[in-house]
Structure formats: structure tokens, C-alpha cells
Design a protein around this motif. Structure first.
Motif, PDB file in Angstrom:
ATOM      1  N   THR A   1      -0.124  -9.492   3.688  1.00 38.94           N
ATOM      2  CA  THR A   1      -1.336  -9.276   4.077  1.00 38.94           C
ATOM      3  C   THR A   1      -2.070  -8.975   2.627  1.00 38.94           C
ATOM      4  O   THR A   1      -3.308  -8.718   3.139  1.00 38.94           O
ATOM      5  N   VAL A   2      -1.718  -9.798   1.369  1.00 35.43           N
ATOM      6  CA  VAL A   2      -2.594  -9.244   0.262  1.00 35.43           C
ATOM      7  C   VAL A   2      -3.377 -10.866   0.500  1.00 35.43           C
ATOM      8  O   VAL A   2      -3.594 -11.663   0.771  1.00 35.43           O
ATOM      9  N   ARG A   3      -5.138  -9.731  -0.368  1.00 36.91           N
ATOM     10  CA  ARG A   3      -6.145 -10.844   0.322  1.00 36.91           C
ATOM     11  C   ARG A   3      -6.540 -10.719  -1.058  1.00 36.91           C
ATOM     12  O   ARG A   3      -6.658  -9.622  -1.219  1.00 36.91           O
TER      13      ARG A   3
ATOM     14  N   THR B   1      -2.708  -0.646  -6.683  1.00 37.94           N
ATOM     15  CA  THR B   1      -2.609   0.653  -5.627  1.00 37.94           C
ATOM     16  C   THR B   1      -1.192   0.604  -5.437  1.00 37.94           C
ATOM     17  O   THR B   1       0.123   0.047  -6.557  1.00 37.94           O
ATOM     18  N   ALA B   2      -0.425   2.103  -5.108  1.00 36.54           N
ATOM     19  CA  ALA B   2       0.625   2.446  -5.260  1.00 36.54           C
ATOM     20  C   ALA B   2       0.658   2.916  -3.589  1.00 36.54           C
ATOM     21  O   ALA B   2      -0.264   3.871  -3.310  1.00 36.54           O
ATOM     22  N   LEU B   3       2.201   2.911  -2.723  1.00 33.49           N
ATOM     23  CA  LEU B   3       1.829   3.425  -1.538  1.00 33.49           C
ATOM     24  C   LEU B   3       3.142   4.120  -1.669  1.00 33.49           C
ATOM     25  O   LEU B   3       4.784   3.957  -2.468  1.00 33.49           O
ATOM     26  N   SER B   4       3.356   5.041  -1.657  1.00 35.31           N
ATOM     27  CA  SER B   4       4.958   5.910  -0.687  1.00 35.31           C
ATOM     28  C   SER B   4       5.112   5.718   0.489  1.00 35.31           C
ATOM     29  O   SER B   4       4.329   6.262   1.668  1.00 35.31           O
ATOM     30  N   TYR B   5       6.530   5.214   0.575  1.00 32.64           N
ATOM     31  CA  TYR B   5       6.784   5.008   1.918  1.00 32.64           C
ATOM     32  C   TYR B   5       7.665   5.801   2.594  1.00 32.64           C
ATOM     33  O   TYR B   5       8.320   6.622   2.136  1.00 32.64           O
TER      34      TYR B   5
ATOM     35  N   THR C   1     -11.182  -8.664  -5.427  1.00 32.43           N
ATOM     36  CA  THR C   1     -11.577  -7.447  -4.544  1.00 32.43           C
ATOM     37  C   THR C   1      -9.842  -7.425  -4.029  1.00 32.43           C
ATOM     38  O   THR C   1      -9.738  -9.176  -3.415  1.00 32.43           O
ATOM     39  N   VAL C   2      -9.112  -7.083  -4.482  1.00 34.18           N
ATOM     40  CA  VAL C   2      -7.548  -6.606  -4.118  1.00 34.18           C
ATOM     41  C   VAL C   2      -7.191  -6.430  -2.608  1.00 34.18           C
ATOM     42  O   VAL C   2      -7.376  -5.104  -2.848  1.00 34.18           O
ATOM     43  N   ARG C   3      -6.521  -6.500  -1.814  1.00 29.85           N
ATOM     44  CA  ARG C   3      -6.311  -6.209  -0.486  1.00 29.85           C
ATOM     45  C   ARG C   3      -5.190  -6.262  -0.085  1.00 29.85           C
ATOM     46  O   ARG C   3      -4.808  -7.786  -0.346  1.00 29.85           O
ATOM     47  N   LEU C   4      -4.449  -5.022   0.162  1.00 27.00           N
ATOM     48  CA  LEU C   4      -3.210  -4.930   0.374  1.00 27.00           C
ATOM     49  C   LEU C   4      -3.791  -3.902   2.110  1.00 27.00           C
ATOM     50  O   LEU C   4      -3.404  -2.928   2.258  1.00 27.00           O
ATOM     51  N   ARG C   5      -2.620  -4.369   3.222  1.00 30.03           N
ATOM     52  CA  ARG C   5      -2.805  -4.191   4.256  1.00 30.03           C
ATOM     53  C   ARG C   5      -1.442  -2.343   3.739  1.00 30.03           C
ATOM     54  O   ARG C   5      -0.162  -2.429   3.880  1.00 30.03           O
ATOM     55  N   THR C   6      -2.204  -1.021   4.306  1.00 28.95           N
ATOM     56  CA  THR C   6      -1.133   0.510   4.047  1.00 28.95           C
ATOM     57  C   THR C   6       0.419  -0.135   5.270  1.00 28.95           C
ATOM     58  O   THR C   6      -0.689   0.452   5.965  1.00 28.95           O
ATOM     59  N   PRO C   7       0.959   0.440   5.182  1.00 25.38           N
ATOM     60  CA  PRO C   7       1.933   0.342   6.652  1.00 25.38           C
ATOM     61  C   PRO C   7       1.632   1.612   6.782  1.00 25.38           C
ATOM     62  O   PRO C   7       1.914   3.107   7.151  1.00 25.38           O
ATOM     63  N   VAL C   8       2.448   1.507   8.528  1.00 20.28           N
ATOM     64  CA  VAL C   8       2.068   3.018   8.879  1.00 20.28           C
ATOM     65  C   VAL C   8       3.422   3.416   7.794  1.00 20.28           C
ATOM     66  O   VAL C   8       4.646   3.348   7.588  1.00 20.28           O
ATOM     67  N   ASP C   9       3.440   5.068   8.389  1.00 21.96           N
ATOM     68  CA  ASP C   9       4.004   5.920   7.263  1.00 21.96           C
ATOM     69  C   ASP C   9       4.081   6.052   6.048  1.00 21.96           C
ATOM     70  O   ASP C   9       5.088   6.743   5.416  1.00 21.96           O
ATOM     71  N   ALA C  10       3.225   5.246   5.136  1.00 17.46           N
ATOM     72  CA  ALA C  10       2.550   4.793   3.887  1.00 17.46           C
ATOM     73  C   ALA C  10       1.781   6.046   3.725  1.00 17.46           C
ATOM     74  O   ALA C  10       0.764   6.007   4.206  1.00 17.46           O
TER      75      ALA C  10
END
Length: 198
Positions: A193-195, A71-75, A8-17
Motif C-alpha cells: 500500500t506504500v505510494r 509515520t508511526a502506527l501502534s497496532y 508525498t508518501v502514503r501508507l494505509r492504516t490497518p484496522v485496529d491501528a
């Protein structure tokens, strides 16, 4: 560390993303419209802003889906300006050609100059909670027109060696060059923050 399929791979999602739906079969048009409304607010009476942001989010999700990241995030810190940066976390799995993932392999993968390189990539080793890593800054020239002018795309990436069979690539990309320092700092913070857990 476990094999990639069992991890399981986790990444914190930043505020405004916002997480882009790259691994689900949602209707992107509906998703983008609802997500844009969440950014802009329910009382805003600017349909042009909503339509433009929804179109940009839809295109961002479709674009990221093509690469198949974990995962992909739009900031989007300022909705009126649209997407400031894209953040993607992807896996690289060892194969017959490269039976072991090493930091040197990740460096050569991320820091290889291309025909589109605007300047030579800058690579430096790092140590992260998820494992040894390399940080690479790179800039490319895209969409060159007949006049020889194009758009500069900057990236800040981390290649993380999760174990000998697979690694992770955290990649932030943007075109707003005035925000380079801020977006590199954001990438540095996100990399911490990647775990990875079994």
C-alpha cells in the motif's frame, strides 16, 4: 520519482491501528488518554485498563518520536493486551558517503547482523508498487539481565528504493512471538500500500 522533500508518501492504516503523533506537538498525555478511551469504549468501567493502555500509547509515541519516522502506527487489535506491534515508515536519503540508494544498500542496512541478533537475518528481493525492494526478517535479544535471559524482539522490514536519491523503510516490530506469522503477513500487505507521489 521526485526528491524526497517534494514527495508525498502514503501508507494505509490497518484496522485496529492508530497513528502516533510523531510529527506534531500535541500533549502526549492528553492524546494517549483520549485515544485509549476510543479503543476501550465510553461505557467501559475499567479505569485500570484505560490507564495502562494510555501509558503504553504515550510511551509508544515518545519512543517513535525519537526516531523521527514519516509515520508511526501502534497496532492494538485487543486493547486488553496493549500494543501488539509498532509500525514505522521512515526515509533514508542519499548523502556524500552513500550518493545513491540501491536495493543492495537497503539490504546491507537492514540485514546487517548486530551484537543483539538472535538469529541471522533473512533477506529476499521483492517488487512493490512504490519500487524495487528487499524484505528482511530479523530477531534481536533485548534487555538481557544478569541471568543471561532477555526479551526477543522480532522485526519484518521492507527497504524500498523510491529513486536513486532516497528510499523508504517500512518496519514492523513486536515481542509477541506467537503472532509472528500474522504480523509478517500484515507487513507484507502494508508494503503493497506504500505510494509515493509528487
Amino acid at each position: 520519482m521526485p526528491e524526497f522533500a517534494a514527495a508525498t508518501v502514503r501508507l494505509r492504516t490497518p484496522v485496529d491501528a492508530v497513528a502516533l503523533p510523531v510529527r506534531s506537538s500535541v500533549d502526549l498525555r492528553v492524546w494517549a488518554a483520549e485515544t485509549a478511551r476510543g479503543f476501550v469504549g465510553r461505557d467501559d468501567d475499567e479505569p485500570k485498563l484505560l490507564d495502562a493502555l494510555a501509558a503504553e500509547l504515550r510511551e509508544a509515541a515518545a519512543d517513535s518520536r525519537e526516531r523521527g519516522p514519516i509515520t508511526a502506527l501502534s497496532y492494538v487489535p485487543e486493547p486488553r493486551l496493549g500494543e501488539l506491534a509498532r509500525i514505522e515508515l521512515s526515509a533514508l536519503v542519499a548523502d556524500d558517503t552513500y550518493p545513491e540508494v540501491t536495493v543492495d544498500l537497503l539490504r546491507s542496512y537492514l540485514a546487517a547482523p548486530t551484537a543483539d541478533s538472535y538469529r541471522p537475518p533473512e533477506a529476499e528481493p521483492r517488487t512493490l508498487p512504490a519500487g524495487p525492494a528487499v524484505r528482511v526478517r530479523h530477531a534481536y535479544v533485548r534487555d538481557v539481565g544478569r541471568d543471561g535471559l532477555g526479551t526477543v524482539l522480532e522485526t519484518c522490514a521492507y527497504g524500498i528504493r523510491a529513486d536513486e536519491r532516497w528510499g523508504l523503510v517500512l518496519l514492523t516490530s513486536w515481542q509477541a512471538l506467537a503472532h509472528t506469522d500474522t504480523l509478517c503477513e500484515l507487513t507484507d500487505e502494508l508494503a503493497k500500500t506504500v505510494r509515493v507521489t509528487s
